[in-house]
Design a protein around this motif. Structure first.
Motif: not given
Length: 258
Positions: A130-145
């Motif tokens: 779960s922490p890695f799934v959440g981190l994946f979403g965060t990294v992808w969101g930051i990349m988009g930003a």
């Protein structure tokens, strides 16, 4: 990288974590109820078993449920099956009575262990990833930003704070999902060890009692085969009026002096 793709991936990550959280709490609730019922049934059967006047009476206790009752049921059915000498000539019945009894009890205990451990692998998996799934979403969101910042050419706080703050939510959700899963997994692993230790002790005591009664268990409603057999079934403690609990205490005392 388009805003639509970024939003879909981040939202999908959050939805996955929410689904994992629902599964986690559902399993915690189910396993909690399971252990409450197991503790109740084991305590009840253990009390009634050791309060029985003899092993014959214990073999016919009614309305019993739970792991201890099922382990004892397999033991009693094995003793009844082998009573008077089995005419079956197959590999399973090449064991002597005690060996066959030990084998059947261990097999039933493994079944109970499998039931106790069901669902725990899911909790362990959710707690681990779960922490890695959440981190994946965060990294992808930051990349988009960051991609949007490069397109607009503006790095002001208003442009950066919103998208990155939303992306960081995925990491927080991932941790929030992982913590109860890990705590629940560790708790139920500990409870399983307690139940398993109880069943192991119960099985050992059952074999000792069966040995003391010469592995004789009469079928319900049948007459004892002989006066000696009747005496052993009526009084497993050597002629004095007692119950199985007294015999259990005698076995412990003998082992201590041995």
């Amino acid at each position: 990288m388009s805003d639509i793709a970024t939003n879909v991936i981040v939202d999908g990550t959050l939805n996955t974590l929410i689904a994992a959280s629902v599964v986690t709490w559902g399993l915690i609730l189910i396993k909690g109820v399971q252990h409450i019922r197991i503790s109740y049934h084991n305590r009840r059967y253990n009390k009634e078993f050791w309060s029985a006047p003899n092993i014959q009476a214990a073999a016919h206790l009614e309305n019993q449920d739970g792991p201890a009752a099922r382990v004892a049921g397999i033991g009693f059915s094995t003793l009844i099956e082998t009573d008077g000498g089995a005419s079956t000539h197959d590999l399973e019945h090449t064991w002597d009575r005690q060996e066959l009894l030990d084998r059947r009890l261990r097999q039933q205990m493994q079944k109970e262990r499998g039931s106790l451990e069901s669902g725990l692998a899911v909790l362990a998996t959710i707690g681990s990833i779960s922490p890695f799934v959440g981190l994946f979403g965060t990294v992808w969101g930051i990349m988009g930003a960051l991609t949007n910042i490069s397109k607009t050419g503006s790095a002001s706080l208003e442009v950066v704070a919103g998208p990155i703050g939303e992306a960081l939510i995925a990491t927080a959700v991932g941790i929030a999902v992982a913590v109860p899963a890990v705590v629940g997994y560790n708790f139920f692993i500990r409870r399983n060890k307690v139940v398993w230790a109880f069943l192991d002790d119960f099985a050992i005591d059952f074999v000792h009692l069966a040995l003391k009664s010469s592995f004789i268990i009469e079928r319900a409603g049948s007459k004892p085969a002989s006066a000696a057999a009747s005496a052993r079934l009526t009084d497993v403690s050597g002629g004095k009026k007692s119950n199985i609990k007294d015999t259990h205490e005698e076995l412990i005392a003998k082992e201590a002096h041995a």
